[in-house]
Enzyme design. Sequence first.
Site, PDB file in Angstrom:
ATOM      1  N   TYR A  40       0.820  -1.211   0.000  1.00 13.35           N
ATOM      2  CA  TYR A  40       0.000   0.000   0.000  1.00 13.35           C
ATOM      3  C   TYR A  40       0.857   1.266   0.000  1.00 13.35           C
ATOM      4  O   TYR A  40       0.474   2.276  -0.558  1.00 13.35           O
ATOM      5  CB  TYR A  40      -0.907   0.037   1.239  1.00 13.35           C
ATOM      6  CG  TYR A  40      -2.255  -0.637   1.066  1.00 13.35           C
ATOM      7  CD1 TYR A  40      -2.344  -1.956   0.624  1.00 13.35           C
ATOM      8  CD2 TYR A  40      -3.428   0.039   1.360  1.00 13.35           C
ATOM      9  CE1 TYR A  40      -3.571  -2.570   0.487  1.00 13.35           C
ATOM     10  CE2 TYR A  40      -4.671  -0.580   1.224  1.00 13.35           C
ATOM     11  CZ  TYR A  40      -4.732  -1.879   0.785  1.00 13.35           C
ATOM     12  OH  TYR A  40      -5.950  -2.485   0.646  1.00 13.35           O
ATOM     13  N   LYS A  89       3.359 -15.275   1.662  1.00 10.88           N
ATOM     14  CA  LYS A  89       3.563 -15.960   0.374  1.00 10.88           C
ATOM     15  C   LYS A  89       5.051 -16.248   0.288  1.00 10.88           C
ATOM     16  O   LYS A  89       5.766 -15.797  -0.614  1.00 10.88           O
ATOM     17  CB  LYS A  89       3.045 -15.055  -0.763  1.00 10.88           C
ATOM     18  CG  LYS A  89       3.019 -15.700  -2.135  1.00 10.88           C
ATOM     19  CD  LYS A  89       1.927 -16.753  -2.329  1.00 10.88           C
ATOM     20  CE  LYS A  89       2.064 -17.394  -3.703  1.00 10.88           C
ATOM     21  NZ  LYS A  89       1.218 -18.603  -3.862  1.00 10.88           N
ATOM     22  N   ASP A  93      -2.896 -17.984  -0.570  1.00 11.55           N
ATOM     23  CA  ASP A  93      -3.865 -18.656  -1.446  1.00 11.55           C
ATOM     24  C   ASP A  93      -4.527 -19.823  -0.722  1.00 11.55           C
ATOM     25  O   ASP A  93      -5.745 -20.014  -0.785  1.00 11.55           O
ATOM     26  CB  ASP A  93      -3.206 -19.084  -2.765  1.00 11.55           C
ATOM     27  CG  ASP A  93      -1.899 -19.848  -2.581  1.00 11.55           C
ATOM     28  OD1 ASP A  93      -1.348 -19.844  -1.468  1.00 11.55           O
ATOM     29  OD2 ASP A  93      -1.418 -20.442  -3.561  1.00 11.55           O
ATOM     30  N   ASP A 130      -6.410  -7.144   3.845  1.00 14.75           N
ATOM     31  CA  ASP A 130      -7.538  -6.467   3.196  1.00 14.75           C
ATOM     32  C   ASP A 130      -8.434  -7.492   2.526  1.00 14.75           C
ATOM     33  O   ASP A 130      -9.656  -7.490   2.700  1.00 14.75           O
ATOM     34  CB  ASP A 130      -6.994  -5.471   2.152  1.00 14.75           C
ATOM     35  CG  ASP A 130      -8.104  -4.778   1.386  1.00 14.75           C
ATOM     36  OD1 ASP A 130      -9.063  -4.314   2.027  1.00 14.75           O
ATOM     37  OD2 ASP A 130      -8.018  -4.705   0.145  1.00 14.75           O
ATOM     38  N   ASP A 158     -12.319  -9.235   4.040  1.00 15.10           N
ATOM     39  CA  ASP A 158     -13.593  -9.213   3.313  1.00 15.10           C
ATOM     40  C   ASP A 158     -14.154 -10.622   3.167  1.00 15.10           C
ATOM     41  O   ASP A 158     -15.359 -10.848   3.314  1.00 15.10           O
ATOM     42  CB  ASP A 158     -13.420  -8.604   1.904  1.00 15.10           C
ATOM     43  CG  ASP A 158     -13.696  -7.104   1.884  1.00 15.10           C
ATOM     44  OD1 ASP A 158     -13.502  -6.449   2.927  1.00 15.10           O
ATOM     45  OD2 ASP A 158     -14.108  -6.586   0.818  1.00 15.10           O
TER      46      ASP A 158
HETATM   47  C1  IPM Z   1     -10.532  -1.366   3.882  1.00 13.60           C
HETATM   48  C2  IPM Z   1     -10.775  -0.703   2.563  1.00 13.60           C
HETATM   49  C3  IPM Z   1      -9.641   0.272   2.285  1.00 13.60           C
HETATM   50  C4  IPM Z   1      -8.353  -0.519   2.206  1.00 13.60           C
HETATM   51  C5  IPM Z   1      -9.842   1.121   1.021  1.00 13.60           C
HETATM   52  C6  IPM Z   1     -11.151   1.873   1.067  1.00 13.60           C
HETATM   53  C7  IPM Z   1      -8.706   2.054   0.780  1.00 13.60           C
HETATM   54  O1  IPM Z   1     -10.919  -1.660   1.556  1.00 13.60           O
HETATM   55  O2  IPM Z   1     -10.437  -0.653   4.903  1.00 13.60           O
HETATM   56  O3  IPM Z   1     -10.434  -2.587   3.915  1.00 13.60           O
HETATM   57  O4  IPM Z   1      -8.011  -1.081   1.147  1.00 13.60           O
HETATM   58  O5  IPM Z   1      -7.669  -0.610   3.223  1.00 13.60           O
HETATM   59 MG    MG Z   2     -10.952  -3.649   2.247  1.00 13.91          MG
END
Ligand code: IPM
Ligand code: MG
Length: 370
Positions: free
Chosen positions: A148, A198, A230, A254, A258
């Site tokens: 990042y 990884k 993975d 990240d 999710d």
């Molecule tokens: C998160 C989001 C952020 C990230 C974005 C909005 C920049 O996806 O907080 O997970 O990638 O960290």
């Molecule tokens: Mg995110």
Amino acid sequence: MSTESSTYNIAVLAGDGIGPEVMNVTLSLLDATAKKHGFSLGYSEQPVGGAAIDDVGKALPQSTVDACEASDAILFGSVGGPKWESLPPAEQPERAALLPLRKHFGLFANLRPSVCYPTLTHASPVKESIIAGGFNVLCVRELTGGIYFGEPKSISEVDGEEMAIDTMVYRTSEIDRIARVAFTAAQGRGKKVTSIDKANVLQNGVLWRRTVEAVAKDFPDVELSHLYVDNAAMQLINRPKDFDVVLAPNLFGDILSDEMAMIAGSLGMLASASLGKAKGDGLYFGLFEPSGGSAPDIAGKGIANPIAQILSAAMMLRFALGEAAAAENLEAAVQKAIDDGFRTGDIYREGDAANKVGTEAMATAISERL
Ligand code: IPM
Ligand code: MG
């Protein structure tokens, strides 16, 4: 007037989309909780994200940063939406507000608890035999390093075509400090850390694994295992109940957080805390925000699930203000409202013997159970 009880100063950055509406009910609930536990909260509401671009032409105005600096904690909603997607990438709300805030305040530790309540397993797309009884996995994501933020980072023209570069960079000290957060968290819960890398391809993975193994020696009561990212993506969906704390570099965390949110049923339930270094008193300065986004498709309709924002506020009470009893009270009230059958649309399923409610009614149900 002087009082015996504490007053905390919170920078409130509601942002865009559903941010303002879920923030609104969360502040009322926070006040009710504070009153019950004998402290009070002062709010400094500040523009951020698309709302700030519209107001003052910048996603992160200096006045907002100043208010955050003067606060005990930042309570954040969400930023972004279709209206600002055509701006140059560097000016868009996510990149121009959230990432600089994390970096400016050194918020390197992102805690994302993925909790699937036993009474909500049917909201998960994963079959019942895998998640029966629910689960509770904590993702500890490194938040201020890795690909990042690594340099160089550019798009340039080379040999007549464009070339993009992002660079993954980790130093031992950055891996060491986030690993310590993960191991310390594990000591207070299931005593297992699964570290993600990884290492079969990336030099970063080799250093990550070696450093995490060194840190593990200071935590002999915690069991450490490693997974390639993975494979982790597969194992999390296949056996989520086997995991306790998942420790991951920025990008992998990240993605996997999710995935874990979806396995748990809804992004609308998931809180997060982004913390800096521990202050002397054992507390942390931090930014507390739902793991989900601004959900522009349902914004303004009063139907968004406020629970991720409310549970983020509970994390703020615990980690930034040291009001653990109030945090537990709020979390228990959320669980009780769920157990009693209150459901926003995202966690409601056809045939549920449940009470389908909007944002305000969900908050009221929680408030009545404080
Ligand atoms: C998160 C989001 C952020 C990230 C974005 C909005 C920049 O996806 O907080 O997970 O990638 O960290
Ligand atoms: Mg995110």
